[in-house]
Design a protein around this motif. Structure first.
Motif, PDB file in Angstrom:
ATOM      1  N   ARG A 140      -1.562  11.131  -7.960  1.00 16.55           N
ATOM      2  CA  ARG A 140      -1.199  11.471  -6.841  1.00 16.55           C
ATOM      3  C   ARG A 140      -1.639  10.416  -5.993  1.00 16.55           C
ATOM      4  NH1 ARG A 140      -3.401  17.134  -6.249  1.00 16.55           N
ATOM      5  NH2 ARG A 140      -3.423  17.447  -8.413  1.00 16.55           N
ATOM      6  N   PRO A 141      -1.136  10.108  -4.711  1.00 25.14           N
ATOM      7  CA  PRO A 141      -1.767   9.431  -3.853  1.00 25.14           C
ATOM      8  C   PRO A 141      -3.136   9.382  -3.505  1.00 25.14           C
ATOM      9  CG  PRO A 141       0.246   9.856  -3.107  1.00 25.14           C
ATOM     10  CD  PRO A 141      -0.081  10.790  -4.221  1.00 25.14           C
ATOM     11  N   SER A 142      -3.795   8.417  -3.239  1.00 24.33           N
ATOM     12  CA  SER A 142      -5.390   8.444  -3.060  1.00 24.33           C
ATOM     13  C   SER A 142      -5.786   9.252  -1.861  1.00 24.33           C
ATOM     14  CB  SER A 142      -6.023   7.082  -3.058  1.00 24.33           C
ATOM     15  OG  SER A 142      -5.429   6.424  -1.902  1.00 24.33           O
ATOM     16  N   ASN A 143      -4.820   9.422  -0.768  1.00 19.17           N
ATOM     17  CA  ASN A 143      -4.964   9.952   0.399  1.00 19.17           C
ATOM     18  C   ASN A 143      -4.298  11.257   0.538  1.00 19.17           C
ATOM     19  OD1 ASN A 143      -2.510   8.936   0.766  1.00 19.17           O
ATOM     20  ND2 ASN A 143      -2.579   8.293   2.684  1.00 19.17           N
ATOM     21  N   GLY A 186       0.738  -1.106   0.091  1.00 19.30           N
ATOM     22  CA  GLY A 186       0.055   0.057   0.145  1.00 19.30           C
ATOM     23  C   GLY A 186       0.803   1.056   0.041  1.00 19.30           C
ATOM     24  N   THR A 187       2.001   1.269   0.738  1.00 15.98           N
ATOM     25  CA  THR A 187       2.681   2.523   0.770  1.00 15.98           C
ATOM     26  C   THR A 187       3.640   2.728  -0.558  1.00 15.98           C
ATOM     27  OG1 THR A 187       4.588   1.422   1.984  1.00 15.98           O
ATOM     28  CG2 THR A 187       2.614   2.511   3.229  1.00 15.98           C
ATOM     29  N   ALA A 188       3.986   1.504  -1.127  1.00 17.58           N
ATOM     30  CA  ALA A 188       4.793   1.777  -2.306  1.00 17.58           C
ATOM     31  C   ALA A 188       4.030   1.993  -3.473  1.00 17.58           C
ATOM     32  CB  ALA A 188       5.487   0.162  -2.702  1.00 17.58           C
ATOM     33  N   GLN A 189       2.663   1.927  -3.504  1.00 12.63           N
ATOM     34  CA  GLN A 189       1.921   2.517  -4.655  1.00 12.63           C
ATOM     35  C   GLN A 189       1.486   4.036  -4.156  1.00 12.63           C
ATOM     36  OE1 GLN A 189      -1.426  -0.050  -4.867  1.00 12.63           O
ATOM     37  NE2 GLN A 189      -0.068  -1.679  -5.696  1.00 12.63           N
ATOM     38  N   ALA A 190       1.779   4.707  -3.158  1.00  9.50           N
ATOM     39  CA  ALA A 190       1.487   5.850  -2.980  1.00  9.50           C
ATOM     40  C   ALA A 190       2.515   6.796  -3.328  1.00  9.50           C
ATOM     41  CB  ALA A 190       1.427   6.021  -1.576  1.00  9.50           C
ATOM     42  N   GLN A 191       2.459   7.021  -4.802  1.00 13.20           N
ATOM     43  CA  GLN A 191       3.361   7.874  -5.445  1.00 13.20           C
ATOM     44  C   GLN A 191       2.860   8.890  -6.135  1.00 13.20           C
ATOM     45  OE1 GLN A 191       6.593   6.603  -7.315  1.00 13.20           O
ATOM     46  NE2 GLN A 191       6.893   5.287  -5.387  1.00 13.20           N
ATOM     47  N   TRP A 192       3.636  10.136  -6.285  1.00 12.67           N
ATOM     48  CA  TRP A 192       3.267  11.150  -7.144  1.00 12.67           C
ATOM     49  C   TRP A 192       4.000  10.984  -8.289  1.00 12.67           C
ATOM     50  CZ3 TRP A 192       0.477  15.272  -5.364  1.00 12.67           C
ATOM     51  CH2 TRP A 192       0.041  15.347  -4.285  1.00 12.67           C
ATOM     52  N   ILE A 193       3.347  11.101  -9.492  1.00 15.54           N
ATOM     53  CA  ILE A 193       3.956  11.413 -10.965  1.00 15.54           C
ATOM     54  C   ILE A 193       3.177  12.429 -11.512  1.00 15.54           C
ATOM     55  CG2 ILE A 193       4.056  10.183 -13.163  1.00 15.54           C
ATOM     56  CD1 ILE A 193       3.046   7.355 -11.548  1.00 15.54           C
ATOM     57  N   TRP A 194       4.343  13.217 -12.103  1.00 14.57           N
ATOM     58  CA  TRP A 194       4.275  14.634 -12.752  1.00 14.57           C
ATOM     59  C   TRP A 194       5.082  14.683 -13.966  1.00 14.57           C
ATOM     60  CZ3 TRP A 194       6.897  14.247  -8.094  1.00 14.57           C
ATOM     61  CH2 TRP A 194       8.156  14.809  -8.043  1.00 14.57           C
TER      62      TRP A 194
END
Length: 164
Positions: free
Chosen positions: A57-60, A23-31
Motif C-alpha cells: 500500500r502507499p506509504s501515506n 513519487g506519485t508513480a510509486q504510490a500503488q496498491w498491490i493486492w
C-alpha cells in the motif's frame, strides 16, 4: 534575448518535477484477489479484499474501515425504507406488466399482418393466375400445379395459426 541568471534554474525545476512524478508513480496498491490473481492499481482494492491479501500500500495511505454508525443504521434501515421498497416493487411490477402488454400487442399485430398476407397469397393462388417466384439460384420460375398446391397448404397453415 538570453538571460544567463535563469538558465541554471531550469534544470533544477525539471528535476523537481520529475521527482514529484516518480513519487506519485510509486504510490500503488498491490493486492491478491480471491482467485489468487495479483492486481496493482493507484486506487485502493475493493472492500471485499481482506487486509492479509494486500501486498503493498502507499506509504501515506491506509484503508479506512466502514464507520460503526453505518452498521447501526443498516440494522434500522428496513423499518425506515419499507414503504420505499414497496413503492419500488410496485413500480417494477407495473413496468414489467407494461412491457408484457406491449409485447402482447406487438405479437398480435404481427399475427394480424401474417394473417392478412396469407389470405392475400391464398386468394392469388386460388385465382388461377400465373404466379412466379425466385428459386434458390435466383432464377424466376413459374409455379406448376404441385407448387401451387404446396404454397396453398402453407398459406392455409398460416391462416389456421394466425387468424382468429
Amino acid at each position: 534575448m538570453h538571460m544567463p541568471c535563469l538558465s541554471p534554474l531550469r534544470p533544477l525545476a525539471v528535476a523537481a518535477c520529475l521527482l514529484a512524478l516518480v513519487g506519485t508513480a510509486q504510490a500503488q496498491w498491490i493486492w491478491r484477489d480471491r482467485n489468487g490473481q495479483i492486481t496493482a492499481s493507484d486506487l485502493p482494492p475493493p472492500r471485499e479484499v481482506a487486509d492479509k491479501d494486500i501486498l503493498q500500500r502507499p506509504s501515506n495511505a491506509r484503508r479506512v474501515p466502514p464507520p460503526p454508525a453505518a452498521a447501526a443504521s443498516a440494522a434500522s434501515a428496513p423499518a425506515k425504507t419499507e414503504p420505499e421498497l414497496e413503492q419500488r416493487r410496485r413500480a417494477a411490477e407495473q413496468e414489467q406488466q407494461s412491457k408484457a402488454k406491449a409485447e402482447q400487442e406487438r405479437v398480435a399485430q404481427q399475427r394480424a399482418d401474417n394473417c392478412r398476407r396469407a389470405r392475400s397469397q391464398l386468394a392469388g393462388l386460388q385465382s388461377g393466375q400465373r404466379i412466379a417466384r425466385l428459386n434458390e439460384k435466383g432464377e424466376r420460375e413459374i409455379l406448376d400445379d404441385r407448387g401451387r398446391a404446396e404454397e396453398s397448404r402453407r398459406a392455409e397453415g398460416i391462416i389456421a395459426s394466425d387468424c382468429d
